[in-house]
Design an enzyme around this catalytic site. Structure first.
Site: not given
Length: 470
Positions: A22, A128
């Site tokens: 990520h 995210d």
């Protein structure tokens, strides 16, 4: 784009989940938008900021308007993890995800308040998808917020249809619980409920790779009818400037070994940084690689520990192998302990295939390098990605057929041997290499001037500016 339509300076705050894949995706995206004129604040825990700073070395940061802001590292406790879970999902990540939500909320609130004050409330937030709780803070300060999804469209569709129970026949022959432990599923569902006020979704994929599925996502309102921008593949810029030979990292022993191998002859073997195979499975894999007769470069490691604060140290994984293994395979097999420069390896002329867990970053990297894949999914989105790679894109082959069962399945040495030969030596393998070379060319077109992802980034930056005039 450093200023909005009124001429006032605007700040784009990027808040990734502190997990390697990520972090990397959003770091590369930060560079993409900074190159296009955005002023970016990249926010992560202190430990992870150190990691991304290392990854940004050589960027000539004076040419980009990117700053790094630190949050404290949360205190982690293992809690009551399900030691009987049948999924291969890295359970050590769950306490991290929960600690980030439970302990960093006030710090994110204070930081966003400060950034809003510094920039006269001209702030845009990208966070995210696994951190839906951040949307609450953004709403508090009226910050236009966008959700970043680090996964592909095919997986997103599978998740929606699994959730809605609308699939009659699924090409992903495993259950949701096979991919994720129940504790993670509960957390994920809670995060989803908080995404409603987001302005839109940003995805690390590109049109030519998943056009059919991107279109289906929009038709099925996977994102609630919100706009979707596909901006991938998100990789180091030097990757797309590759002509014949490029080393993105420092020279390593494994790269020197690759130099001695024949073109497209080596199978690269890696299962990422957060999952480990059992000792029995490692023995079967080792035996299968030996029996295949194919040159291979194997990154053998024990997964990162729960704290994820540093690159994990090599933990004598080779003790699982029978005595004399490396000596017998000297010259044909190379075992890299703990870490190897994956992108450099995929770009190397000697690399002809990639035995992969099908994490989305690895999938995108392999496609963008034009390397066919041998799919061995373990958990999460990886089973869906493997179906996309093999059934839809024809860019790889499965190491075996996975059954619709919750228990882990052993891959035998015989299955490994057969699958390696299928990818590296058969007519089918030749067709896979031809197809993945076509996809590689499409990936480079997508991020080039006027490409589909280039246009979507341009559209996204315009949307940032327009969000203040609504």
């Amino acid at each position: 784009m450093a200023r909005d339509g009124s001429g006032t300076r605007m700040q784009v705050v990027v808040l990734p989940l502190p997990a390697q894949s990520h972090l990397n995706s959003l770091l590369h995206f930060s560079r993409v938008i900074a190159e296009r004129g955005a002023s970016v604040s990249f926010v992560a825990t202190s430990t992870h900021i150190q990691q991304v700073r290392r990854r940004a070395e050589g960027w000539e940061l004076h040419n980009f308007d990117i700053s790094f802001r630190e949050l404290p590292m949360p205190h982690l406790t293992a809690g009551d993890l399900d030691s009987q879970s049948t999924t291969m999902f890295p359970l050590q990540l769950i306490p991290l995800f929960e600690a980030v939500e439970n302990q960093l909320g006030s710090h994110v609130d204070q930081l966003l308040q400060t950034i809003c004050s510094e920039n006269k409330n001209r702030v845009v937030l990208i966070y995210d998808v696994a951190m839906g709780w951040v949307q609450t803070v953004a709403t508090k300060y009226s910050i236009p917020a966008y959700v970043f999804r680090p996964t592909g469209s095919y997986y997103n569709l599978w998740m929606k249809r699994t959730r809605d129970e609308t699939m009659v026949v699924s090409p992903v022959n495993v259950s949701l619980k096979r991919c994720f432990p129940e504790r993670f599923i509960k957390n994920w569902r809670r995060q989803r409920t908080q995404l409603g006020p987001a302005k839109g979704y940003i995805m690390n994929t590109f049109s030519a790779l998943e056009s059919e599925f991107i279109h289906q996502e929009r038709e099925e309102l996977v994102f609630g009818g919100k706009p979707v921008w596909t901006v991938g593949p998100l990789l180091p810029q030097a990757f797309f400037n590759y002509v014949q030979r490029l080393r993105l990292q420092t020279d390593t022993e494994c790269m020197r070994w690759l130099d001695t191998q024949a073109p497209t002859s080596v199978l690269y073997v890696s299962f990422g940084s957060v999952s480990s195979l059992s000792a029995t499975q490692i023995r079967e894999l080792a035996d299968g690689l030996e029996r295949s007769g194919q040159p291979f470069l194997w990154v053998l490691r024990i997964s990162d520990e729960a704290h994820l604060s540093t690159e994990s140290q090599y933990d004598s994984a080779c003790e699982f192998l029978q005595q004399g293994y490396e000596r017998r395979l000297e010259g044909r097999g190379f075992i890299a302990r703990n870490w190897a420069p994956q992108i450099d390896i995929l770009l190397h002329k000697s690399t002809g295939g990639f035995l992969t867990h099908c994490g989305w970053n690895s999938t995108v990297e392999s496609i963008s390098a034009g390397v066919g894949m041998l799919a061995w999914p373990l958990h999460s989105d990886q089973f869906a990605n493997s179906a996309l790679i093999t059934s839809e894109l024809k860019a790889g082959v499965q190491v075996k057929e996975w059954q619709n069962a919750k228990e882990n399945e052993m891959v035998s040495a015989e299955e490994v041997e057969k699958a390696v030969k299928r990818l590296m030596r058969s007519e089918e393998g030749m067709q896979v290499r031809k197809r993945v070379q076509e996809l590689r060319n499409e990936a480079r077109k997508a991020v080039g001037d006027g490409g589909s992802s280039w246009k979507d980034v341009d559209s996204l930056l315009h949307h940032f500016s327009q969000s203040f005039s609504e």
